[in-house]
Design an enzyme around this catalytic site. Structure first.
Site, mmCIF file in Angstrom:
data_model
loop_
_atom_site.group_PDB
_atom_site.id
_atom_site.type_symbol
_atom_site.label_atom_id
_atom_site.label_comp_id
_atom_site.label_asym_id
_atom_site.label_seq_id
_atom_site.Cartn_x
_atom_site.Cartn_y
_atom_site.Cartn_z
ATOM 1 N N GLU B 52 -24.272 -34.957 25.016
ATOM 2 C CA GLU B 52 -23.233 -35.969 25.211
ATOM 3 C C GLU B 52 -22.338 -35.683 26.416
ATOM 4 O O GLU B 52 -21.780 -36.609 27.009
ATOM 5 C CB GLU B 52 -22.377 -36.108 23.948
ATOM 6 C CG GLU B 52 -23.104 -36.767 22.770
ATOM 7 C CD GLU B 52 -23.869 -35.780 21.896
ATOM 8 O OE1 GLU B 52 -24.022 -34.602 22.308
ATOM 9 O OE2 GLU B 52 -24.302 -36.167 20.805
ATOM 10 N N PHE B 114 -19.578 -34.866 6.189
ATOM 11 C CA PHE B 114 -20.592 -34.377 7.118
ATOM 12 C C PHE B 114 -20.408 -35.036 8.486
ATOM 13 O O PHE B 114 -20.279 -36.249 8.576
ATOM 14 C CB PHE B 114 -21.996 -34.669 6.577
ATOM 15 C CG PHE B 114 -23.085 -34.262 7.536
ATOM 16 C CD1 PHE B 114 -23.279 -32.928 7.867
ATOM 17 C CD2 PHE B 114 -23.895 -35.219 8.128
ATOM 18 C CE1 PHE B 114 -24.263 -32.553 8.761
ATOM 19 C CE2 PHE B 114 -24.884 -34.855 9.025
ATOM 20 C CZ PHE B 114 -25.067 -33.515 9.347
ATOM 21 N N GLN B 115 -20.401 -34.245 9.517
ATOM 22 C CA GLN B 115 -20.175 -34.696 10.902
ATOM 23 C C GLN B 115 -18.870 -35.462 11.055
ATOM 24 O O GLN B 115 -18.768 -36.379 11.858
ATOM 25 C CB GLN B 115 -21.367 -35.513 11.422
ATOM 26 C CG GLN B 115 -22.621 -34.661 11.568
ATOM 27 C CD GLN B 115 -23.700 -35.283 12.442
ATOM 28 O OE1 GLN B 115 -23.865 -36.498 12.459
ATOM 29 N NE2 GLN B 115 -24.440 -34.450 13.155
ATOM 30 N N LYS B 164 -18.369 -45.955 10.180
ATOM 31 C CA LYS B 164 -19.652 -46.600 9.925
ATOM 32 C C LYS B 164 -19.512 -47.848 9.056
ATOM 33 O O LYS B 164 -20.209 -48.839 9.275
ATOM 34 C CB LYS B 164 -20.601 -45.588 9.260
ATOM 35 C CG LYS B 164 -22.052 -46.012 9.339
ATOM 36 C CD LYS B 164 -22.984 -44.900 8.870
ATOM 37 C CE LYS B 164 -24.430 -45.330 8.975
ATOM 38 N NZ LYS B 164 -25.346 -44.279 8.480
ATOM 39 N N MET B 482 -18.029 -18.718 44.245
ATOM 40 C CA MET B 482 -16.574 -18.808 44.431
ATOM 41 C C MET B 482 -15.882 -17.700 43.643
ATOM 42 O O MET B 482 -14.909 -17.113 44.107
ATOM 43 C CB MET B 482 -16.066 -20.184 44.003
ATOM 44 C CG MET B 482 -14.661 -20.497 44.484
ATOM 45 S SD MET B 482 -14.492 -20.465 46.280
ATOM 46 C CE MET B 482 -14.701 -22.195 46.690
#
Lengths: 186, 584
Positions: B52, B114-115, B164, B482
């Site tokens: 993502e 969950f999640q 949802k 760097m």
């Protein structure tokens, strides 16, 4: 070059051009912030202060216009003039913030705070507490044989003074609302 | 026609109404209804990413190269938390992004389902605004509002969290015409009095400079045109931040190069010595100012910015103009012209002589080699071999990024996509994928370092899947260049963890992804390798083995003013001391 003789730091952005923008003196300012009454708006304001390291001395919030979904946050903050300006600009860019007013510079204003003081004691101390409460025009809102709860409305310094006097007389608990403030006049 | 539909369909309908053609995303349990709707339509292309974070950087690349907002669709919990780096990146660089995230159903919120993650809580400080939609009736309006907020005023990322059950429930869809006008309406026009003051200053200034930034590009192509007109009509030198490259063309007469920590000597000295600094859509970032107390001590400073909080945040300015760069420049030009198009041309002529003197230092000079490819040389050749093309460049973060900014030339806005504010390693590869999605036939190159590139290399899979011929130009020094440079200058040459061990074979890696790769290490072979990369019809990884210990110069050491720039290795002894060492 400076032909226009523009004062260093003067700008149309600033509401009050005459203060020294580089002053390191900390000032106390009371801000009235009108916000959309939506979930998370208080978290956004508080998150701004913690995330950018600004001070909150006190903060009150409640809905003031139910049909217009508007809440009013009164906050007392302190910082150098540059920091205060930045706080106002940062508050102003929060999407659900409608208006930011700096009551400290926008003319005269009234500040009030409510405090509840639980004072426990017996005998002379109890009488003395009641006498001082009368002088301060505090109300007794709860009483037992060993305690009073005083309700006092006033400026934060008046509440400070009352607390200082009550401490030796048995001040056990203190709840303060923080400052609510409003500009004088129309 | 009934406009009653499920929340999931509303999402697709709203995206269509907003003119969205591409969504970058990754499915998961909490967004399945929306993915089901995407499956049943053909107007919106969904780009399946591999992570993502990649989706958000792709959307950033898409947005920055088109001027349109980028759209991301992710699931709840880890899907949303993986998007956080991209959101922060977009916030720092003012890129309009709309992230739609799934959430557990409303009746599970707060139960550690969950999640489940507190997505609006987590993303509150890294978005311009975000919403949790608890009611399908409010969903379409909220999505339209999200587009408005992301693209109005100073652009930025927003997030809409959609549980949802809200996606499954049905309600009335409200289109763009049915929603109330948004209350959020940042002012676009600048204060005419202040603009007139600025015009007066331009007439008198002896050593003026235009210090331009990403705000010019965000304001749209019209702003870049007006900037060009202003610079050319007044003969004022133009410098730009990393974010603003291309707004004024590198081939333009008044261009004096990028400024800042690794900016050009002439640009930084001109900033230090100017008597009128006109900041157009930049924000006095610490990479630009160096030591604030010594920043351009003798100048009157004007600042044009759409965000009032940018003004007087770091540097106190004398003239503040809050407004959109395009609108303000239009008014400024109009006022300046109506007053007789005056400048102090004799003094500006002398100012240019002084700048030419600084230019003759040739601050980008480096010692080239017959045997090892110098990174600067690699970029010079890349510039030479791609100059005649409409070319889009993304970068990762580090030395290669600064060299790319120094050695590649941009003549148009929206051609240069780099993580400026947040400095996100792993930005360039996914950003190049997003750019290529928007410009299928253009040459898109990601200038990378090997360490940054590995951070999001999984997105090569996305490039291959969507046949996006992105060119990965990896300057491989087997170092975190760097970091290594700072350790050399600042930490007694103790190179703690700043090398890339166990690197993959990039040619084989390309093959494994189903694209093509090549490695080059002899300077003589470099041109052919670059040509092969450009001409190959598909994604390509070019592994350029470069000098391992090259330092990026010029450099303003942290805590130093502009006129104490380091020009090369000889001048670095004890360059950063005391308080400067604590800065980054």
């Amino acid at each position: 070059m400076n032909a226009l003789n523009i004062q260093q730091g003067a700008s149309s952005h600033s509401a009050y051009d005459l203060r020294d923008p580089n002053s390191q003196v900390e000032e106390r300012h009371t801000l009235a912030v009108l916000v959309e009454n939506e979930p998370g708006v208080l978290a956004r304001v508080i998150g701004l202060f913690s995330g950018r390291g600004y001070n909150i001395d006190s903060l009150t919030v409640a809905e003031v216009d139910h049909t217009g979904h508007q809440s009013r946050i009164t906050m007392v903050t302190s910082g150098t003039p540059a920091v205060i300006e930045q706080i106002k600009a940062q508050l102003g860019r929060i999407v659900p913030v409608h208006e930011v007013h700096d009551l400290t510079v926008e003319g005269a204003s009234v500040e009030r705070e409510l405090g509840l003081f639980k004072v426990c004691g017996q005998g002379d101390k109890r009488v003395e507490a009641l006498r001082i409460a009368e002088i301060f025009r505090a109300n007794v809102v709860d009483s037992t044989l060993e305690s009073f709860v005083f309700e006092l409305v006033g400026t934060p310094s008046k509440l400070d003074a009352f607390a200082d006097l009550m401490r030796p007389l048995g001040l056990k608990e203190l709840a303060r609302t923080g400052v609510a403030a409003i500009a004088r006049g129309v | 026609m009934s406009r009653t539909m499920t929340g999931a369909r509303m999402v697709v309908e709203a995206l269509r109404d907003q003119g969205v053609d591409t969504v970058f995303g990754y499915p998961g349990g909490a967004v399945l209804p929306i993915y089901d709707e995407l499956f049943q339509q053909n107007d919106i292309t969904h780009v399946l990413v591999r992570h993502e974070q990649g989706a958000v950087h792709m959307a950033e690349g898409y947005a920055r190269s088109t001027g349109k907002p980028g759209v991301v669709l992710v699931t709840s919990g880890p899907g949303a938390t993986n998007a956080v780096t991209g959101l922060t990146d977009a916030l720092m660089d003012s890129i309009p992004i709309i992230v739609l995230s799934g959430q557990v159903p409303t009746f599970l919120i707060g139960t550690d389902g969950f999640q489940e993650a507190d997505t609006v809580g987590i993303t509150r400080p890294c978005t311009k605004h975000n919403w949790l939609v608890r009611d399908t009736a409010k969903l379409s309006e909220t999505i339209h509002k999200a587009f408005h907020v992301a693209t109005s005023g100073r652009p930025g990322p927003v997030l809409v969290d959609i549980p949802k059950d809200v996606q499954f429930a049905e309600d009335e869809y409200r289109g763009l015409k049915q929603i109330e006008p948004a209350r959020y309406q940042p002012a676009r026009k600048g204060d005419v009095t202040a603009i007139t003051q600025l015009a007066e200053l331009i007439e008198k200034a002896e050593r003026p400079i235009l210090y331009t930034g990403g705000g010019v590009i965000n304001s749209g192509p019209g702003a870049s045109q007006l900037l060009r007109e202003l610079a050319d009509a007044t003969n004022i030198p133009v410098t730009s931040t990393l974010m603003g490259l291309g707004a004024y063309p590198a081939s333009g007469r008044n261009w004096i190069g990028m400024l800042g920590m690794h900016g050009l000597y002439e640009a930084n000295l001109a900033m230090h010595d100017c008597d009128l600094m006109i900041n157009i859509g930049a924000r006095f970032d610490d990479r630009i100012t160096g030591r604030v107390a010594d920043f351009s001590p003798g100048s009157i400073k004007a600042h044009i910015d759409i965000d009032p909080s940018s003004i007087n945040k770091v540097i106190h300015v004398d003239i503040a103009i809050t407004g959109d760069v395009g609108h303000v420049l239009e008014d400024l030009l109009k006022i300046w012209k109506s007053r007789g198009r005056k400048t102090n041309s004799a003094a500006i002529g002398k100012w240019w002589e002084k700048i030419e003197g600084w230019k003759s230092k040739n601050c980008l000079a480096y010692k080239n080699s017959d045997t090892i490819i110098k990174p600067q040389y690699a970029l010079q050749r890349l510039q030479a071999l791609t100059a005649d093309r409409d070319r889009y460049v993304t970068t990762e973060v580090g030395q290669h990024q600064m060299w790319a900014a120094q050695f590649l030339h941009f003549n148009e806005p929206n051609r240069w996509m780099t993580s400026g504010g947040l400095g996100t390693m792993g930005y360039g590869l996914p950003a190049s994928v997003g750019v290529q999605m928007a410009h299928r036939d253009s040459l898109v190159i990601n200038v990378a370092g090997e360490a940054s590139w590995l951070m999001n290399m999984q997105e090569m899979g996305t490039a291959v899947q969507f046949r996006l011929p992105v060119k990965q130009f990896i300057l491989n020094n087997e170092r975190l260049g760097m970091v290594r440079q700072w350790q050399q200058l600042l930490h007694g040459e103790r190179y703690s963890q700043s090398w890339s061990d166990s690197l993959p074979d990039f040619v084989k890696l390309a093959e494994a992804f189903g694209c093509k790769g090549a490695q080059v290490q002899d300077p003589k072979d470099l041109d052919d390798a670059i040509r092969q990369m450009i001409e190959y019809d598909g994604p390509f990884i070019l592994d350029v083995l470069v000098e391992k210990h090259e330092n990026c110069f010029p450099m303003i050491p942290s805590g130093k003013p502009h006129n104490e720039m380091l020009l090369g290795d000889a001048s670095t002894e004890g360059a950063i001391q005391g308080a400067g060492a604590a800065l980054v």
